[in-house]
Design a protein around this motif. Structure first.
Motif, PDB file in Angstrom:
ATOM      1  N   GLY A  65       0.824  -1.210   0.000  1.00 24.56           N
ATOM      2  CA  GLY A  65       0.000   0.000   0.000  1.00 24.56           C
ATOM      3  C   GLY A  65       0.852   1.251   0.000  1.00 24.56           C
ATOM      4  N   ALA A  66       1.959   1.229   0.756  1.00 27.81           N
ATOM      5  CA  ALA A  66       2.862   2.380   0.787  1.00 27.81           C
ATOM      6  C   ALA A  66       3.507   2.613  -0.572  1.00 27.81           C
ATOM      7  N   LEU A  67       3.719   1.534  -1.325  1.00 28.11           N
ATOM      8  CA  LEU A  67       4.345   1.656  -2.645  1.00 28.11           C
ATOM      9  C   LEU A  67       3.425   2.311  -3.667  1.00 28.11           C
ATOM     10  N   GLN A  68       2.140   2.443  -3.350  1.00 36.76           N
ATOM     11  CA  GLN A  68       1.217   3.116  -4.267  1.00 36.76           C
ATOM     12  C   GLN A  68       1.724   4.495  -4.641  1.00 36.76           C
ATOM     13  N   TYR A  69       2.278   5.210  -3.671  1.00 37.88           N
ATOM     14  CA  TYR A  69       2.752   6.563  -3.932  1.00 37.88           C
ATOM     15  C   TYR A  69       4.080   6.580  -4.686  1.00 37.88           C
ATOM     16  N   LEU A  70       4.700   5.402  -4.851  1.00 40.14           N
ATOM     17  CA  LEU A  70       5.912   5.317  -5.656  1.00 40.14           C
ATOM     18  C   LEU A  70       5.599   4.930  -7.093  1.00 40.14           C
ATOM     19  N   MET A  71       4.327   4.815  -7.428  1.00 40.41           N
ATOM     20  CA  MET A  71       3.942   4.444  -8.798  1.00 40.41           C
ATOM     21  C   MET A  71       4.244   5.560  -9.788  1.00 40.41           C
ATOM     22  N   VAL A  72       4.705   6.706  -9.278  1.00 41.13           N
ATOM     23  CA  VAL A  72       5.159   7.780 -10.165  1.00 41.13           C
ATOM     24  C   VAL A  72       6.258   7.260 -11.079  1.00 41.13           C
ATOM     25  N   THR A  73       7.101   6.354 -10.541  1.00 37.97           N
ATOM     26  CA  THR A  73       8.250   5.874 -11.328  1.00 37.97           C
ATOM     27  C   THR A  73       8.310   4.364 -11.454  1.00 37.97           C
ATOM     28  N   ARG A  74       7.457   3.633 -10.766  1.00 35.30           N
ATOM     29  CA  ARG A  74       7.600   2.182 -10.736  1.00 35.30           C
ATOM     30  C   ARG A  74       6.261   1.490 -10.923  1.00 35.30           C
ATOM     31  N   ALA A  75       5.459   1.962 -11.865  1.00 32.36           N
ATOM     32  CA  ALA A  75       4.072   1.502 -12.005  1.00 32.36           C
ATOM     33  C   ALA A  75       3.964   0.013 -12.281  1.00 32.36           C
ATOM     34  N   PHE A  76       4.729  -0.509 -13.229  1.00 29.99           N
ATOM     35  CA  PHE A  76       4.576  -1.908 -13.628  1.00 29.99           C
ATOM     36  C   PHE A  76       4.935  -2.856 -12.490  1.00 29.99           C
TER      37      PHE A  76
ATOM     38  N   ALA B  64       2.965  -6.501  -7.858  1.00 34.41           N
ATOM     39  CA  ALA B  64       2.878  -6.811  -6.428  1.00 34.41           C
ATOM     40  C   ALA B  64       1.436  -6.812  -5.942  1.00 34.41           C
ATOM     41  N   TYR B  65       0.547  -6.144  -6.661  1.00 33.27           N
ATOM     42  CA  TYR B  65      -0.855  -6.048  -6.271  1.00 33.27           C
ATOM     43  C   TYR B  65      -1.742  -7.147  -6.854  1.00 33.27           C
ATOM     44  N   LEU B  66      -1.272  -7.842  -7.867  1.00 33.70           N
ATOM     45  CA  LEU B  66      -2.139  -8.741  -8.626  1.00 33.70           C
ATOM     46  C   LEU B  66      -2.802  -9.819  -7.781  1.00 33.70           C
ATOM     47  N   HIS B  67      -2.064 -10.384  -6.847  1.00 28.00           N
ATOM     48  CA  HIS B  67      -2.591 -11.516  -6.079  1.00 28.00           C
ATOM     49  C   HIS B  67      -2.659 -11.175  -4.591  1.00 28.00           C
ATOM     50  N   MET B  68      -3.057  -9.932  -4.297  1.00 34.28           N
ATOM     51  CA  MET B  68      -3.123  -9.479  -2.916  1.00 34.28           C
ATOM     52  C   MET B  68      -4.056 -10.354  -2.077  1.00 34.28           C
ATOM     53  N   HIS B  69      -5.069 -10.934  -2.711  1.00 31.86           N
ATOM     54  CA  HIS B  69      -6.041 -11.755  -1.988  1.00 31.86           C
ATOM     55  C   HIS B  69      -5.504 -13.152  -1.665  1.00 31.86           C
TER      56      HIS B  69
END
Length: 244
Positions: free
Chosen positions: A140-151, A156-161
């Motif tokens: 969740g914290a990495l969401q704000y780093l998606m400015v430079t690291r979106a892919f 990392a989010y695909l299989h959160m469940h």
């Protein structure tokens, strides 16, 4: 909404961006929860808008933009690092260092890339994540780093469940890459030409589970990168040409 009532209109491209035009002047207002970035071509018009906001809300005017959505903003009209005329330099060093401290990886070995481009993450893995709560908190914290690291963050989010050991390894790989790139940022420079240049690409059936492809694009205004995205396609393409 108050800003609509005073003349702003919502843009189609961004649900948080509003534009106000008066004669030859234009003003942009970016709204995120209770944070506002306001800029425009007329100082007088900007002052009028700020006064209208103050009469309606409790507003603290920080004058120059310095920190917004975990992004440090430095302004320099004389040049920076010998790259020519620079107006803004955006970085996330302060925020990335906080994340690495939380993860206990401030002294780990840096990685040169955020993800193994040859390997494909699959949900078919029997190993389990040591601490699911910690994984989700850091992701969740990495969401704000998606400015430079979106892919990489998207992966990392695909299989959160239903997390597995492969995803934990990916998260640590991203954090190792972050450690080695905390000093990097985006340069937004003035350009003599307002040319718009776009690049796009897509893989084919990159997901080993669904066989869906991933598309990505970058858009430059002059020589400044202003828009980018990386996301999984909704349908399954039958060829590389169809995916692109």
């Amino acid at each position: 909404m108050f800003i609509i009532n005073i003349g702003f209109t919502l843009t189609r491209s961004n649900s948080s961006l509003f534009v106000l035009r008066r004669s030859n002047d234009v003003t942009y207002l970016l709204l995120y929860v209770d944070d506002i970035v306001l800029t425009g071509s007329s100082t007088t018009l900007l002052q009028q808008i700020v006064e209208r906001l103050r009469r309606e809300f409790v507003v603290k005017d920080l004058v120059e933009l310095s920190f917004f959505l975990r992004i440090d903003v430095k302004r320099d009209a004389t040049g920076f690092l010998r790259h020519g005329p620079l107006h803004f330099y955006l970085s996330q060093q302060r925020y990335t260092e906080d994340i690495l401290e939380r993860a206990g990886m401030a002294n780990c070995k840096p990685a040169t890339t955020p993800i193994d481009t040859k390997g494909k993450l699959s949900a078919d893995d029997n190993t389990k994540v040591d601490d699911v709560k910690s994984y989700r908190s850091l992701a969740g914290a990495l969401q704000y780093l998606m400015v430079t690291r979106a892919f990489a963050v998207q992966q990392a989010y695909l299989h959160m469940h239903d997390l597995c050991g492969l995803h934990q390894a990916l998260l640590k790989r991203i954090l190792r890459y972050v450690l080695g790139t905390t000093h990097l940022g985006l340069h937004l420079r003035a350009s003599a030409e307002l040319s718009v240049t776009a690049y796009s690409d897509a893989d084919w059936a990159g997901c080993p589970d669904t066989r869906q492809s991933t598309s990505g694009f970058y858009v430059f205004l002059g020589d400044s990168l202003v828009l980018w995205s990386s996301m999984r396609q909704l349908i399954v393409s039958r060829s590389g040409a169809e995916a692109e």
